[in-house]
Design a protein around this motif. Sequence first.
Motif, PDB file in Angstrom:
ATOM      1  N   LEU A  24       0.852  -1.187   0.000  1.00 51.78           N
ATOM      2  CA  LEU A  24       0.000   0.000   0.000  1.00 51.78           C
ATOM      3  C   LEU A  24       0.888   1.237   0.000  1.00 51.78           C
ATOM      4  N   THR A  25       0.705   2.091  -1.008  1.00 49.43           N
ATOM      5  CA  THR A  25       1.449   3.342  -1.101  1.00 49.43           C
ATOM      6  C   THR A  25       0.522   4.506  -0.786  1.00 49.43           C
ATOM      7  N   ILE A  26       0.895   5.292   0.207  1.00 48.49           N
ATOM      8  CA  ILE A  26       0.141   6.481   0.607  1.00 48.49           C
ATOM      9  C   ILE A  26       0.970   7.692   0.217  1.00 48.49           C
ATOM     10  N   PRO A  27       0.638   8.390  -0.870  1.00 49.23           N
ATOM     11  CA  PRO A  27       1.481   9.493  -1.353  1.00 49.23           C
ATOM     12  C   PRO A  27       1.633  10.630  -0.347  1.00 49.23           C
ATOM     13  N   VAL A  28       0.544  10.956   0.352  1.00 52.04           N
ATOM     14  CA  VAL A  28       0.584  12.078   1.298  1.00 52.04           C
ATOM     15  C   VAL A  28       0.018  11.596   2.640  1.00 52.04           C
ATOM     16  N   PRO A  29       0.834  10.961   3.461  1.00 51.17           N
ATOM     17  CA  PRO A  29       0.337  10.443   4.733  1.00 51.17           C
ATOM     18  C   PRO A  29       0.177  11.544   5.773  1.00 51.17           C
ATOM     19  N   ALA A  30      -0.538  11.224   6.818  1.00 51.64           N
ATOM     20  CA  ALA A  30      -0.569  12.087   7.996  1.00 51.64           C
ATOM     21  C   ALA A  30       0.714  11.884   8.784  1.00 51.64           C
ATOM     22  N   ALA A  31       1.008  12.815   9.654  1.00 54.28           N
ATOM     23  CA  ALA A  31       2.250  12.712  10.416  1.00 54.28           C
ATOM     24  C   ALA A  31       2.276  11.445  11.273  1.00 54.28           C
ATOM     25  N   GLN A  32       1.175  11.100  11.828  1.00 54.19           N
ATOM     26  CA  GLN A  32       1.028   9.823  12.533  1.00 54.19           C
ATOM     27  C   GLN A  32      -0.126   9.096  11.848  1.00 54.19           C
ATOM     28  N   GLN A  33       0.199   8.387  10.759  1.00 58.58           N
ATOM     29  CA  GLN A  33      -0.858   7.813   9.931  1.00 58.58           C
ATOM     30  C   GLN A  33      -1.477   6.582  10.602  1.00 58.58           C
ATOM     31  N   VAL A  34      -2.793   6.589  10.684  1.00 58.15           N
ATOM     32  CA  VAL A  34      -3.530   5.461  11.252  1.00 58.15           C
ATOM     33  C   VAL A  34      -4.157   4.652  10.129  1.00 58.15           C
ATOM     34  N   VAL A  35      -4.051   3.332  10.204  1.00 59.71           N
ATOM     35  CA  VAL A  35      -4.677   2.432   9.232  1.00 59.71           C
ATOM     36  C   VAL A  35      -5.403   1.334  10.010  1.00 59.71           C
ATOM     37  N   SER A  36      -6.398   0.755   9.381  1.00 57.46           N
ATOM     38  CA  SER A  36      -7.126  -0.338  10.038  1.00 57.46           C
ATOM     39  C   SER A  36      -7.715  -1.271   8.987  1.00 57.46           C
ATOM     40  N   LEU A  37      -8.029  -2.469   9.412  1.00 55.69           N
ATOM     41  CA  LEU A  37      -8.704  -3.438   8.551  1.00 55.69           C
ATOM     42  C   LEU A  37     -10.116  -3.631   9.078  1.00 55.69           C
ATOM     43  N   PRO A  38     -11.138  -3.655   8.202  1.00 54.11           N
ATOM     44  CA  PRO A  38     -12.515  -3.835   8.675  1.00 54.11           C
ATOM     45  C   PRO A  38     -12.685  -5.095   9.514  1.00 54.11           C
ATOM     46  N   VAL A  39     -13.669  -5.053  10.410  1.00 53.68           N
ATOM     47  CA  VAL A  39     -13.983  -6.237  11.214  1.00 53.68           C
ATOM     48  C   VAL A  39     -15.198  -6.977  10.651  1.00 53.68           C
ATOM     49  N   TRP A  40     -15.885  -6.371   9.670  1.00 54.73           N
ATOM     50  CA  TRP A  40     -17.060  -7.008   9.067  1.00 54.73           C
ATOM     51  C   TRP A  40     -17.143  -6.574   7.617  1.00 54.73           C
ATOM     52  N   ILE A  41     -17.992  -7.271   6.862  1.00 49.90           N
ATOM     53  CA  ILE A  41     -18.217  -6.918   5.466  1.00 49.90           C
ATOM     54  C   ILE A  41     -19.691  -6.585   5.286  1.00 49.90           C
ATOM     55  N   PRO A  42     -20.027  -5.419   4.718  1.00 47.59           N
ATOM     56  CA  PRO A  42     -21.432  -5.047   4.534  1.00 47.59           C
ATOM     57  C   PRO A  42     -22.217  -6.139   3.804  1.00 47.59           C
ATOM     58  N   GLY A  43     -23.417  -6.387   4.307  1.00 52.53           N
ATOM     59  CA  GLY A  43     -24.271  -7.432   3.753  1.00 52.53           C
ATOM     60  C   GLY A  43     -24.241  -8.711   4.554  1.00 52.53           C
ATOM     61  N   SER A  44     -23.219  -8.863   5.413  1.00 51.94           N
ATOM     62  CA  SER A  44     -23.100 -10.041   6.269  1.00 51.94           C
ATOM     63  C   SER A  44     -22.856  -9.526   7.685  1.00 51.94           C
TER      64      SER A  44
END
Length: 588
Positions: A24-44
């Motif tokens: 994953l390339t983030i061209p313009v990150p925040a100074a303290q960049q936060v990322v996360s992975l979903p815990v659910w998928i819409p529809g289920s």
Amino acid sequence: MTQTTLHYTVEVASLHAHLYRIRLTIPVPAAQQVVSLPVWIPGSYLVREFAKNLQHLQAQQHGKACAISQQDKCTWAINCDADAPLSLTYEVYALDNSVRTAWLDASRGFFNGTSLCLRVHGQEQQTHHLQVMPVVSQATWQVATGLHPVKVNKQGFGTYSAADYDELVDCPVEMGTFWRGEFTACGVHHQFVVAGALPSFDTARLLADTQKICETEIQFWHGAKGSLQDTPHKRYVFMLNAVDDGFGGLEHRNSTALICGRRDLPRVGEPQTSEGYTTLLGLISHEYFHTWNVKQLRPFELARYDYSQENYTPLLWFFEGFTSYYDDLLLRRAGLIVDAVYFKLLNKTINQVMQTPGRQVQTVAQSSFDAWVKYYRQDENTPNATVSYYTKGALVALCLDLTLRASRVATLDDVMRGLWQRCKAGPMQEADVLTVLQELTGRSWKKKIKAWVHSTAELPLRALLTAQGLKVHDDEAQMAQRLGLRAVDGAAGVQIKVVLRGGAAERAGLVSGDEWLGLEVGARGQGGSWRLNKLDELKVLLGTEKKLTAWVSRDKRLLRLPLSLPPKSVTWRLSVPADRKAGQWPGV
């Protein structure tokens, strides 16, 4: 690609270890960049904890490693600067052969973005690119997805674009050596890909039947002249995984992921429609209807998805239940099933609800809200404590449709189209349903919706069905229903799976997990002692006797449980009078 476009590169790290590698390339990150992975998928509607499959997360900036601190089960903070691109790499384990997560082996790859694509906090509205890399060892593999192609080769590998994170994770990706077919419905281009089919698979029939479904549903929402200009999708992809044993589907904005048994596919030279194929067509109809009803018309509470936790709504009775009502009805309108088959399917839905004690415990609105902890976490007590928002929601739709049609003022079709005009591409509440009903009929429907949706009162099914000329028969129920249990026959005995509330089995003390090995006939065993392998053998063994003693194995202990057969219970059977012409049922 603009300087702010987020770019994901997905490649195979190991087919046999079932690992994807993502960069994953983030061209313009925040100074303290936060990322996360979903815990659910819409529809289920279940927290599935997709982060459990993520490993080896690393970050680099200026050619040096960045420190990563985990904030919670699915969230990480990257210690980085805001003046240079940030690169993240990680792997995802993928061996869930369902429509909800991700799969990878030497024969097939599949993934939803919710399983593979980290969400970059604060940049969800930026353009997202997904680059799917060719698999060197699998030269015949192709790619299918609903994402917009930017630069791809003839096999589909390359770069795709999404307007934002929601679109990125709402377009699953299928990879492998699959069959691909195409058709146009009302000017909309459709693609159908099938993985794992048998050589006897009748591709032409599946395409023709699916085309009829799509045309019928586009015209349902947009009228007889519905076209590409009217639909919310300009292209659509069906992705079907044919397996030995499996069934299910998950809707997306311009695609759907499906799974079915290989033997349920139509076969060359067999023009008759099998029960399994009819069920598959109903699934296709259901998921395609969701293109409008849940992906565009959307619960108010799900106007913006929160991927980090449960998203509660009391409206699944409408979005899933009404879709379940229309999936089979629209098969009938498309001419893919006859009246007798349609009524058989409707009959099955009615009996499923009527034979569920939980309908007297939980309202269908509560069922919707509790999906996260009850519907998707079923156990032996589920039928006693809950009711399905799919099946009872479909019966609420049936009652509403028949009541409207009896008034000769409007139909449920009019209500659905009215809601589309009122709320399309926007959030919808129960108040919108009531408003459209009042606008169409000139009267309030609050009492009926309260009784049918927010109470456990019985639905007026018999009266509404007989008023339309149908006959409702009370047939003798099978032994399992009469006893109040659900069981599986086996060589070792009858395996008790569910003991229904208030039934003879519960009064006798039978418990889920028991092995029913045999019985003594009569109150004192005067009719002899018998081995039991099939529950339906009881009828022959008992004759006219109403009392027995069940021999049960529980936790390696042998128990003797006195049991009395209750009076005959009934199951509903619908029939059409002989003088009624085909297609006279309202709505067909």
